[in-house]
Write a protein that holds these residues in place. Structure first.
Motif, short mmCIF file in Angstrom:
data_model
loop_
_atom_site.label_atom_id
_atom_site.label_comp_id
_atom_site.label_asym_id
_atom_site.label_seq_id
_atom_site.Cartn_x
_atom_site.Cartn_y
_atom_site.Cartn_z
N MET A 1 0.81 -1.16 -0.22
CA MET A 1 -0.17 -0.05 0.09
C MET A 1 0.95 1.24 -0.07
O MET A 1 1.69 1.27 0.89
CB MET A 1 -0.89 -0.04 1.46
N ASN A 2 0.56 1.90 -0.92
CA ASN A 2 1.52 3.43 -0.83
C ASN A 2 0.69 4.73 -0.50
O ASN A 2 1.11 5.71 -0.87
CB ASN A 2 2.17 3.49 -2.14
N SER A 3 -0.54 4.40 0.18
CA SER A 3 -1.31 5.64 0.49
C SER A 3 -0.90 6.04 1.72
O SER A 3 -0.42 5.42 2.73
CB SER A 3 -2.72 5.27 0.57
N LEU A 4 -0.82 7.35 1.83
CA LEU A 4 -0.48 8.20 3.11
C LEU A 4 -1.54 8.01 4.13
O LEU A 4 -1.59 8.37 5.43
CB LEU A 4 -0.10 9.41 2.95
N GLU A 5 -2.83 7.60 3.80
CA GLU A 5 -4.11 7.29 4.41
C GLU A 5 -3.77 6.87 5.95
O GLU A 5 -4.15 7.13 7.16
CB GLU A 5 -5.24 6.85 4.03
N TYR A 6 -2.82 5.73 5.84
CA TYR A 6 -2.91 4.90 6.98
C TYR A 6 -1.67 5.21 8.00
O TYR A 6 -1.13 4.58 8.78
CB TYR A 6 -2.58 3.36 6.86
N LYS A 12 2.95 11.34 8.60
CA LYS A 12 2.26 12.20 7.56
C LYS A 12 2.87 13.51 7.33
O LYS A 12 3.42 13.97 6.05
CB LYS A 12 0.75 12.24 7.74
N THR A 31 3.68 2.22 2.32
CA THR A 31 3.37 2.84 3.59
C THR A 31 3.18 1.73 4.61
O THR A 31 3.93 0.92 4.75
CB THR A 31 2.40 3.84 3.53
#
Length: 123
Positions: A1-6, A12, A31
């Motif tokens: 997963m490469n989303s900054l969401e988590y 962040k 991430t």
């Protein structure tokens, strides 16, 4: 997963700072990782492909306090090294040439040791 969401909110902010310093020349490639994703990456690493990857359950990527980031010139380039040194100047941990894509919050190891391995443990 490469989303900054988590990612943890502190991480962040730090990642946004490093993106600003490197963008558009760099990419966050990973991430937060689930145990299953970590197992896949570990298997690839053990078979001689990919970057170093810890065993599932002991990766700081499980905490939301680590990212993998690479510049287009490559993981072993002077540009990647400069980015790692910049990360360290911000107070982060960068392992250098043994895992040049790994950028870690200074509290990631303590969070992992405390068993905080959920993507939203800080809420």
């Amino acid at each position: 997963m490469n989303s900054l969401e988590y990612l943890h909110p502190d991480m962040k902010r730090a990642v946004r700072e490093i993106l600003q310093a490197a963008a558009p020349r760099g990419t966050v490639t990973s991430t937060f990782r689930s145990v299953a994703e970590q197992a896949r990456l570990r298997k690839a690493y053990e078979s001689g492909h990919g970057y170093p990857a810890e065993r599932p359950g002991v990766s700081t990527h499980h905490t939301g306090l680590s990212v993998d980031f690479v510049v287009p010139q490559g993981a072993n380039s002077p540009e990647q090294r400069a980015l790692g040194e910049y990360w360290k100047s911000l107070g982060g941990h960068w392992p250098g040439p043994r895992d040049p894509v790994h950028f870690q919050h200074p509290e990631a190891g303590a969070a992992l040791a405390a068993g905080l391995v959920r993507p939203r443990w800080w809420l």
